[in-house]
Design a protein around this motif. Structure first.
Motif, PDB file in Angstrom:
ATOM      1  N   LEU A 129      16.464  19.575 -28.472  1.00 50.87           N
ATOM      2  CA  LEU A 129      16.990  20.033 -27.185  1.00 50.87           C
ATOM      3  C   LEU A 129      18.389  20.619 -27.314  1.00 50.87           C
ATOM      4  O   LEU A 129      18.752  21.546 -26.586  1.00 50.87           O
ATOM      5  CB  LEU A 129      16.997  18.874 -26.179  1.00 50.87           C
ATOM      6  N   ILE A 138      14.596  20.396 -20.279  1.00 50.84           N
ATOM      7  CA  ILE A 138      15.337  19.185 -19.907  1.00 50.84           C
ATOM      8  C   ILE A 138      14.642  18.487 -18.746  1.00 50.84           C
ATOM      9  O   ILE A 138      14.559  17.247 -18.707  1.00 50.84           O
ATOM     10  CB  ILE A 138      16.789  19.548 -19.563  1.00 50.84           C
ATOM     11  N   LEU A 165      20.724  12.923 -21.170  1.00 47.41           N
ATOM     12  CA  LEU A 165      20.248  14.117 -20.469  1.00 47.41           C
ATOM     13  C   LEU A 165      21.174  14.493 -19.315  1.00 47.41           C
ATOM     14  O   LEU A 165      21.457  15.686 -19.097  1.00 47.41           O
ATOM     15  CB  LEU A 165      18.834  13.882 -19.946  1.00 47.41           C
TER      16      LEU A 165
END
Length: 454
Positions: A129, A138, A165
């Motif tokens: 990511l 995400i 996140l």
């Protein structure tokens, strides 16, 4: 959006009425191992071990292949600095790496659904990511974390991944505010199903500093003014990893808003000690910053703000209201002793910290202890309702009184000893409720802090 592991005996009941749906489903599932309907997936517990071993082997192989590809890509770029390479060669290498990333994401997802605390799988997803600027990925990662939490709501790795996140979104996309509201709602939904979820409440506290000023309720804004121009750290550095600097002027209001917002939930879950522990962390940080603020005011010759004292007094009054309202009924499941005293444990914290905070003001301590003795006396004289509530409430009140006696300054203990004679015999009451702890009560009542004639 929900995952569960069930015994094979339950599949017959689950599979009733699913044939029509399965006809339109592109993947044929073994009805003895899997069940899928309305976005809900169930897996037989007997299949978990072979599935886990297969998923782990596939993931580790994909990870090894990916690491080799990354190393080759690095060597390729180093060579590109020395010789001229065709652009399509570089794109081909990137395409291969992209395919391997997709493969590793699929295998790591399968592995995490079977073993949510497999840290290597979570870290591999973070690594991928970080190399992509794709907000939709995400969002998918948030959904995966929520799916894991649906069957393992206390997974430390899943909550930590969610923190990571949120930070990533804040750093790259600056689009947090709508997400924060959904995150708070997620915590409440999970805590409804999973009692005493300490990790979920810690995560919610970690979110508080990210909220905007506009998200504060009118209740909390009333307490926020120019006097509070100092930083209020929410948690220890292990949770607080960003600096707010001078923009933290409204953080005090955010904490008060969080206290106000969780009050209704706590009233409906009086036995959930994790929620009250969350409130204690908020209140303790308020107290620490109030001491700093008062010290700064004394140096500058300014007038110290009393909003903190109003907040603490409101918490004490609210706690007393709940104690009188439930009258021992949070003790329905007496075998969970530590869970059954959430309200009284919370009051012990409030009392101890208040006495410590006002240690140099004997008049405030004396007035406060007088009110507490009235509460204890009222709880010890509750009439018998036939359900044993009066005994449970009396035992909690007696234990609370002993705790107060240990916490007060020695200058106040003599006055408490005089008032102790006006109360029912504590040793008799405690031995009636918890006879298996008779030696403990005897040691407490005859300790050096309490006179022998008591």
């Amino acid at each position: 959006d929900e995952l569960g592991f069930v015994h094979p005996s339950q599949f017959e009941q689950l599979n009733k009425g699913i044939n029509e749906f399965s006809a339109n489903f592109s993947i044929q599932l073994d009805e003895n191992v899997f069940w899928f309907k309305d976005h809900k997936l169930a897996i037989s517990v007997l299949a978990l071990r072979p599935l886990y071993e297969a998923a782990k082997e596939a993931f580790m192989e994909a990870r090894r292949t990916y690491d080799v590809a990354i190393n080759l890509k690095g060597k390729f770029h180093e060579a590109a600095k020395c010789i001229s390479l065709e652009p399509e060669n570089n794109s081909t290498t990137d395409s291969d790496v992209h395919l391997l990333e997709g493969k590793m994401m699929r295998h790591s997802k399968a592995l995490l659904l079977l073993s949510c605390d497999f840290a290597t799988a979570w870290n591999s997803r973070k690594q991928i990511l970080l190399g992509r600027q794709n907000f939709s990925l995400i969002i998918e990662e948030f959904n995966l974390s929520a799916l894991v939490l649906s069957y393992s709501p206390k997974s430390e790795q899943a909550w930590n991944h969610r923190r990571w996140l949120v930070k990533l979104v804040g750093e790259r996309f600056q689009n947090l505010q709508d997400m924060l509201q959904k995150e708070s709602e997620l915590v409440e939904r999970i805590c409804e199903k999973s009692k005493m979820n300490y990790r979920a409440w810690c995560y919610r506290g970690w979110l508080v500093p990210y909220k905007k000023k506009e998200q504060c309720s009118s209740y909390s804004k009333a307490y926020c003014n120019a006097s509070f121009s100092w930083v209020l750290p929410m948690f220890d550095s292990i949770y607080m990893e960003i600096a707010f600097g001078s923009k933290s002027v409204h953080l005090f209001a955010k904490v008060l808003n969080e206290l106000d917002h969780t009050r209704k939930w706590a009233e409906l879950h009086v036995a959930d000690n994790s929620c009250f522990h969350y409130r204690r962390i908020l209140l303790l940080r308020l107290m620490m910053e109030d001491k700093v603020h008062q010290k700064k005011c004394s140096v500058d010759g300014a007038y110290g703000n009393s909003d903190f004292h109003s907040t603490w007094k409101a918490e004490l009054d609210w706690n007393m209201m709940l104690i009188n309202l439930y009258s021992g009924r949070e003790n329905v499941q007496v075998w969970f002793l530590w869970w059954s005293q959430a309200l009284w444990v919370h009051r012990r914290f409030l009392t101890c910290q208040w006495i410590t905070h006002c240690g140099n003001q004997s008049n405030k301590v004396h007035a406060f202890l007088k009110d507490e003795l009235q509460l204890v006396h009222a709880c010890l004289n509750i009439s018998d309702s036939g359900f044993g509530d009066h005994r449970a409430q009396g035992a909690h009140a007696a234990s609370y009184f002993l705790y107060i006696f240990k916490s007060v300054p020695r200058s106040e203990q003599a006055d408490l000893q005089e008032k102790l004679g006006k109360l029912p015999d504590l040793s008799v009451l405690l031995n009636e409720v918890w006879p298996e702890r008779s030696e403990l009560w005897k040691d407490l009542l005859l300790s050096k802090f309490i006179a022998a004639d008591v």
